[in-house]
Structure formats: C-alpha cells, structure tokens
Design a protein around this motif. Structure first.
Motif, PDB file in Angstrom:
ATOM      1  N   CYS A   1      10.152  71.251  -1.711  1.00  0.00           N
ATOM      2  CA  CYS A   1       8.810  71.035  -1.158  1.00  0.00           C
ATOM      3  C   CYS A   1       8.182  72.324  -0.648  1.00  0.00           C
ATOM      4  O   CYS A   1       7.184  72.295   0.056  1.00  0.00           O
ATOM      5  CB  CYS A   1       8.756  69.896  -0.145  1.00  0.00           C
ATOM      6  SG  CYS A   1       9.491  70.209   1.442  1.00  0.00           S
ATOM      7  N   ASP A   2       8.740  73.448  -1.071  1.00  0.00           N
ATOM      8  CA  ASP A   2       8.050  74.717  -0.865  1.00  0.00           C
ATOM      9  C   ASP A   2       6.979  74.908  -1.944  1.00  0.00           C
ATOM     10  O   ASP A   2       6.076  75.715  -1.798  1.00  0.00           O
ATOM     11  CB  ASP A   2       9.027  75.897  -0.835  1.00  0.00           C
ATOM     12  CG  ASP A   2       9.927  75.987  -2.055  1.00  0.00           C
ATOM     13  OD1 ASP A   2       9.983  75.026  -2.854  1.00  0.00           O
ATOM     14  OD2 ASP A   2      10.597  77.018  -2.207  1.00  0.00           O
ATOM     15  N   ALA A   3       7.051  74.108  -3.003  1.00  0.00           N
ATOM     16  CA  ALA A   3       6.044  74.133  -4.075  1.00  0.00           C
ATOM     17  C   ALA A   3       4.932  73.144  -3.751  1.00  0.00           C
ATOM     18  O   ALA A   3       5.204  71.995  -3.382  1.00  0.00           O
ATOM     19  CB  ALA A   3       6.690  73.773  -5.405  1.00  0.00           C
ATOM     20  N   ASP A   4       3.697  73.574  -3.878  1.00  0.00           N
ATOM     21  CA  ASP A   4       2.563  72.725  -3.523  1.00  0.00           C
ATOM     22  C   ASP A   4       2.469  71.449  -4.360  1.00  0.00           C
ATOM     23  O   ASP A   4       1.939  70.451  -3.906  1.00  0.00           O
ATOM     24  CB  ASP A   4       1.251  73.510  -3.627  1.00  0.00           C
ATOM     25  CG  ASP A   4       1.131  74.553  -2.526  1.00  0.00           C
ATOM     26  OD1 ASP A   4       1.765  74.385  -1.462  1.00  0.00           O
ATOM     27  OD2 ASP A   4       0.402  75.538  -2.728  1.00  0.00           O
ATOM     28  N   GLY A   5       3.012  71.443  -5.545  1.00  0.00           N
ATOM     29  CA  GLY A   5       2.946  70.265  -6.408  1.00  0.00           C
ATOM     30  C   GLY A   5       4.124  69.322  -6.254  1.00  0.00           C
ATOM     31  O   GLY A   5       4.301  68.396  -7.056  1.00  0.00           O
ATOM     32  N   PHE A   6       4.938  69.497  -5.221  1.00  0.00           N
ATOM     33  CA  PHE A   6       6.126  68.670  -4.995  1.00  0.00           C
ATOM     34  C   PHE A   6       5.781  67.185  -4.949  1.00  0.00           C
ATOM     35  O   PHE A   6       4.789  66.780  -4.356  1.00  0.00           O
ATOM     36  CB  PHE A   6       6.795  69.069  -3.670  1.00  0.00           C
ATOM     37  CG  PHE A   6       7.884  68.135  -3.249  1.00  0.00           C
ATOM     38  CD1 PHE A   6       9.170  68.288  -3.724  1.00  0.00           C
ATOM     39  CD2 PHE A   6       7.612  67.086  -2.377  1.00  0.00           C
ATOM     40  CE1 PHE A   6      10.179  67.422  -3.337  1.00  0.00           C
ATOM     41  CE2 PHE A   6       8.612  66.209  -1.982  1.00  0.00           C
ATOM     42  CZ  PHE A   6       9.895  66.378  -2.469  1.00  0.00           C
ATOM     43  N   THR A   7       6.625  66.365  -5.593  1.00  0.00           N
ATOM     44  CA  THR A   7       6.549  64.906  -5.457  1.00  0.00           C
ATOM     45  C   THR A   7       7.971  64.370  -5.277  1.00  0.00           C
ATOM     46  O   THR A   7       8.927  64.927  -5.809  1.00  0.00           O
ATOM     47  CB  THR A   7       5.899  64.223  -6.680  1.00  0.00           C
ATOM     48  OG1 THR A   7       6.623  64.568  -7.857  1.00  0.00           O
ATOM     49  CG2 THR A   7       4.445  64.633  -6.834  1.00  0.00           C
ATOM     50  N   PHE A   8       8.090  63.289  -4.535  1.00  0.00           N
ATOM     51  CA  PHE A   8       9.395  62.678  -4.297  1.00  0.00           C
ATOM     52  C   PHE A   8       9.897  61.988  -5.554  1.00  0.00           C
ATOM     53  O   PHE A   8       9.116  61.439  -6.323  1.00  0.00           O
ATOM     54  CB  PHE A   8       9.310  61.636  -3.167  1.00  0.00           C
ATOM     55  CG  PHE A   8       9.107  62.231  -1.810  1.00  0.00           C
ATOM     56  CD1 PHE A   8      10.121  62.953  -1.198  1.00  0.00           C
ATOM     57  CD2 PHE A   8       7.908  62.074  -1.145  1.00  0.00           C
ATOM     58  CE1 PHE A   8       9.941  63.504   0.058  1.00  0.00           C
ATOM     59  CE2 PHE A   8       7.714  62.616   0.115  1.00  0.00           C
ATOM     60  CZ  PHE A   8       8.731  63.333   0.714  1.00  0.00           C
ATOM     61  N   SER A   9      11.218  62.011  -5.713  1.00  0.00           N
ATOM     62  CA  SER A   9      11.841  61.211  -6.758  1.00  0.00           C
ATOM     63  C   SER A   9      12.971  60.394  -6.124  1.00  0.00           C
ATOM     64  O   SER A   9      12.877  59.188  -6.038  1.00  0.00           O
ATOM     65  CB  SER A   9      12.335  62.081  -7.916  1.00  0.00           C
ATOM     66  OG  SER A   9      13.248  63.050  -7.456  1.00  0.00           O
ATOM     67  N   SER A  10      14.001  61.065  -5.632  1.00  0.00           N
ATOM     68  CA  SER A  10      15.088  60.365  -4.975  1.00  0.00           C
ATOM     69  C   SER A  10      15.491  61.141  -3.719  1.00  0.00           C
ATOM     70  O   SER A  10      15.948  62.283  -3.850  1.00  0.00           O
ATOM     71  CB  SER A  10      16.280  60.244  -5.904  1.00  0.00           C
ATOM     72  OG  SER A  10      17.348  59.581  -5.269  1.00  0.00           O
ATOM     73  N   PRO A  11      15.302  60.588  -2.563  1.00  0.00           N
ATOM     74  CA  PRO A  11      14.697  59.284  -2.279  1.00  0.00           C
ATOM     75  C   PRO A  11      13.208  59.296  -2.603  1.00  0.00           C
ATOM     76  O   PRO A  11      12.585  60.351  -2.659  1.00  0.00           O
ATOM     77  CB  PRO A  11      14.938  59.099  -0.777  1.00  0.00           C
ATOM     78  CG  PRO A  11      15.079  60.478  -0.220  1.00  0.00           C
ATOM     79  CD  PRO A  11      15.644  61.323  -1.328  1.00  0.00           C
ATOM     80  N   ASP A  12      12.678  58.097  -2.788  1.00  0.00           N
ATOM     81  CA  ASP A  12      11.254  58.020  -3.104  1.00  0.00           C
ATOM     82  C   ASP A  12      10.418  58.106  -1.823  1.00  0.00           C
ATOM     83  O   ASP A  12      10.944  58.134  -0.713  1.00  0.00           O
ATOM     84  CB  ASP A  12      10.936  56.753  -3.905  1.00  0.00           C
ATOM     85  CG  ASP A  12      11.193  55.454  -3.153  1.00  0.00           C
ATOM     86  OD1 ASP A  12      11.320  55.463  -1.904  1.00  0.00           O
ATOM     87  OD2 ASP A  12      11.250  54.401  -3.810  1.00  0.00           O
ATOM     88  N   ARG A  13       9.122  58.186  -2.012  1.00  0.00           N
ATOM     89  CA  ARG A  13       8.190  58.366  -0.894  1.00  0.00           C
ATOM     90  C   ARG A  13       8.348  57.280   0.165  1.00  0.00           C
ATOM     91  O   ARG A  13       8.395  57.559   1.362  1.00  0.00           O
ATOM     92  CB  ARG A  13       6.755  58.377  -1.433  1.00  0.00           C
ATOM     93  CG  ARG A  13       5.717  58.499  -0.355  1.00  0.00           C
ATOM     94  CD  ARG A  13       4.303  58.306  -0.936  1.00  0.00           C
ATOM     95  NE  ARG A  13       3.313  58.364   0.094  1.00  0.00           N
ATOM     96  CZ  ARG A  13       2.758  59.495   0.553  1.00  0.00           C
ATOM     97  NH1 ARG A  13       3.083  60.651   0.029  1.00  0.00           N
ATOM     98  NH2 ARG A  13       1.860  59.448   1.514  1.00  0.00           N
TER      99      ARG A  13
END
Length: 117
Positions: free
Chosen positions: A61-73
């Motif tokens: 999550c240092d990358a601005d485009g980060f999205t959760f996968s596991s665990p999910d949001r």
C-alpha cells in the motif's frame, strides 16, 4: 424535533464517497505505527524507526493504486474497528489493549502486515 435533527445529523455524517483501499490500508498502518505497542512490535517485527514505511512496503500500500485482495476490504474494515473504537480521528493513538484485540481477532490481518500469528 430534536431527535429527528440528531438522526439526520448521524445519517448525513455517513454520506460521501468511501475511502479508496490504499487510504484504508494506510490508515490501519498509521494507527499501528504512531506509537507502536510492544506486543504489536514483536508480532509484526516492526523496525525501531520507519514503521509505517516498512509496513506499507510489505503490504504494497505504498503504491497509490493499491487494492485489497486477501484479506479483502470488508475484512480489513472489520479488523480496523478496535483501532477506531476510541476515536475516529486520523492520528489518534489506539490503546495497546485495542491494538492487541485487533491483532488477536484478525490473524489474517497480521499475516497481511507480514507478522507472525
């Protein structure tokens, strides 16, 4: 009438766009790192300096485009609840007992953060 106004205020406080995954991730990390608890430091192998930077790099999550996968949001938001129980202020320091609760009840969050169960 006062009750109706209070209800309207509460409902309107929850209106607005939801925070992107990257901001949720960074919020969790910031709350864990602002004043690291000894239990969290050991469990997450936190460095003495640069805690937030280290965890952001571990999780991606240092990358601005980060999205959760596991665990999910949804799971991260659930695990975040103890960390915001006493205050929803961005830089509020959660008590160590609440940090311990979050890490104990959410082993998948500990794994995500690069720690040991």
């Amino acid at each position: 009438m006062l009750r109706r106004a209070s209800l309207l205020l509460v409902v309107s406080a929850c209106v607005g766009p939801e925070a992107p995954d990257v901001e949720v991730c960074r919020d969790v990390i910031d709350r864990l790192c602002i004043e690291p608890c000894s239990g969290a430091s050991l469990r997450l192998s936190l460095p003495e300096t640069g805690c937030a930077e280290a965890l952001r790099a571990r999780t991606g999550c240092d990358a601005d485009g980060f999205t959760f996968s596991s665990p999910d949001r949804a799971r991260v938001l659930e695990c975040r609840l103890p960390l915001v129980r006493e205050s929803d202020q961005r830089l509020a320091v959660p008590s160590c007992s609440l940090v311990d609760e979050a890490l104990t009840t959410c082993p998948d969050l500990v794994t995500f953060l690069g720690g040991t169960r």
